[in-house]
Design a protein around this motif. Structure first.
Motif, short mmCIF file in Angstrom:
data_model
loop_
_atom_site.label_atom_id
_atom_site.label_comp_id
_atom_site.label_asym_id
_atom_site.label_seq_id
_atom_site.Cartn_x
_atom_site.Cartn_y
_atom_site.Cartn_z
N GLN A 98 11.99 -6.78 -2.91
CA GLN A 98 11.80 -7.04 -1.48
C GLN A 98 12.90 -6.40 -0.64
OE1 GLN A 98 9.20 -8.56 -0.12
NE2 GLN A 98 8.22 -9.16 -2.03
N SER A 141 -0.11 0.89 -10.09
CA SER A 141 -0.91 -0.32 -9.92
C SER A 141 -0.89 -1.20 -11.15
CB SER A 141 -2.36 0.05 -9.57
OG SER A 141 -2.38 0.76 -8.34
N ASN A 157 -1.68 -3.07 -0.77
CA ASN A 157 -1.31 -4.18 0.09
C ASN A 157 0.19 -4.46 0.06
OD1 ASN A 157 -2.32 -6.47 1.79
ND2 ASN A 157 -1.37 -7.68 0.18
N ARG A 158 0.81 -4.24 -1.10
CA ARG A 158 2.25 -4.50 -1.24
C ARG A 158 3.10 -3.59 -0.34
NH1 ARG A 158 6.71 -4.79 -0.80
NH2 ARG A 158 8.41 -5.22 -2.26
N VAL A 159 2.67 -2.36 -0.11
CA VAL A 159 3.49 -1.39 0.64
C VAL A 159 2.85 -1.00 1.96
CG1 VAL A 159 4.70 -0.47 -1.37
CG2 VAL A 159 2.49 0.49 -0.74
N VAL A 186 4.56 3.79 -6.52
CA VAL A 186 4.17 2.45 -6.97
C VAL A 186 2.92 2.55 -7.84
CG1 VAL A 186 3.57 0.11 -6.28
CG2 VAL A 186 5.11 1.48 -4.85
N ARG A 195 -4.40 -3.98 -4.58
CA ARG A 195 -3.27 -4.91 -4.51
C ARG A 195 -1.96 -4.14 -4.32
NH1 ARG A 195 -4.77 -8.95 -9.57
NH2 ARG A 195 -6.83 -9.59 -8.82
N ALA A 196 -1.84 -3.01 -4.99
CA ALA A 196 -0.65 -2.18 -4.83
C ALA A 196 -0.54 -1.65 -3.41
CB ALA A 196 -0.68 -1.03 -5.83
N THR A 255 4.53 -1.62 -11.49
CA THR A 255 3.58 -2.49 -10.79
C THR A 255 4.13 -2.81 -9.40
OG1 THR A 255 4.56 -4.57 -11.52
CG2 THR A 255 2.95 -3.55 -13.00
N PRO A 256 3.29 -3.21 -8.47
CA PRO A 256 3.80 -3.55 -7.14
C PRO A 256 4.79 -4.71 -7.16
CG PRO A 256 1.46 -4.08 -7.35
CD PRO A 256 1.82 -3.25 -8.53
N ALA A 257 4.64 -5.65 -8.10
CA ALA A 257 5.55 -6.80 -8.15
C ALA A 257 6.97 -6.39 -8.53
CB ALA A 257 5.02 -7.83 -9.15
#
Length: 243
Positions: A14, A146, A110-112, A144, A107-108, A8-10
């Motif tokens: 970071q 989703s 958006n994360r990268v 990544v 959402r994924a 998952t993107p989470a």
């Protein structure tokens, strides 16, 4: 090339700053994106937030835009299309910008969105993505998935494994599977590679789609390995075009 896979993107830390990222939502966002661009869409602009989507779409000529998206597998109210790869046919999407929001895939993305080389991958465009990555030879690749509302999804890991399998097959000297998730995804693909559609149907989200109605055409489309030469690529934040 160091290869990481995150369910998952989470899960992507970071502290990791990959030089390339491949986002996967095989059921169905990244499959739909690839087919939409293959069929002539001007671009697909992805949004995690619906308010942001409506604001951006309002600034675009109505005749040149389509709203496309879902929540829980079902089309959003007031949108032109849901999230089906078989619905984005040329006569509907050609020349249009698709403003897209989905439960998980956008959402994924958006994360990268700040990664220098950002692609979307699915089973139908797997080989095209592999060739693009082989051409660029990024030092670090983050694949990544989703997932489904923050949890693991079998089908994204299958597609990640398909990507890893072909990357290693193409040039094993350049690829290092850095985390256990990548190794597990590879093993999953090796188990199901001769019948990926059955894996998609067996997955929890596959079962969810079956309960919602007849999605046989979507399953066939999403499992159709190496069918497309389209590589959706981010040129500006959130905007994917065929490159």
């Amino acid at each position: 090339m160091q290869i990481f896979y995150f369910h998952t993107p989470a899960e992507m830390p970071q502290s990791l700053h990959p030089s390339a990222a491949a986002v996967i939502d095989v059921l169905r966002a990244t499959t739909t994106i690839a087919w939409a661009l293959h069929n002539g869409a001007e671009a697909v602009q992805a949004f995690a937030d619906l308010n942001d989507l409506h604001t951006a779409a309002a600034a675009w000529p109505k005749s040149s835009r389509l709203l496309i998206g879902e929540r829980g597998g079902e089309k959003l109210e007031g949108f032109d299309l849901g999230n089906s790869p078989v619905a984005v046919v040329p006569q509907i999407v050609a020349g249009k910008r698709l403003f897209m929001s989905t439960t998980n895939g956008t959402r994924a993305l958006n994360r990268v969105r700040d990664v220098p080389l950002l692609l979307t991958s699915s089973l139908p465009n797997r080989e095209a993505v592999v060739q693009r990555l082989h051409q660029h030879k990024p030092e670090t690749l983050a694949i990544v998935g989703s997932g489904w509302e923050g949890s693991y999804s079998l089908e994204d890991s299958l597609a990640a494994g398909a990507l890893v399998y072909r990357l290693v097959e193409l040039d094993s000297t350049l690829n290092v599977l850095t985390n256990d998730e990548a190794k597990a995804a590879l093993a999953l693909w090796q188990q199901w590679m001769h019948d990926p559609e059955s894996c998609l149907r067996a997955a929890t989200h596959g079962q969810r789609l079956i309960r919602l109605g007849n999605h046989d055409a979507d399953f066939r489309c999403c499992a159709n390995i190496d069918r497309l030469s389209t590589v959706p690529t981010q040129g500006e934040p959130g905007v994917l075009k065929s490159a």
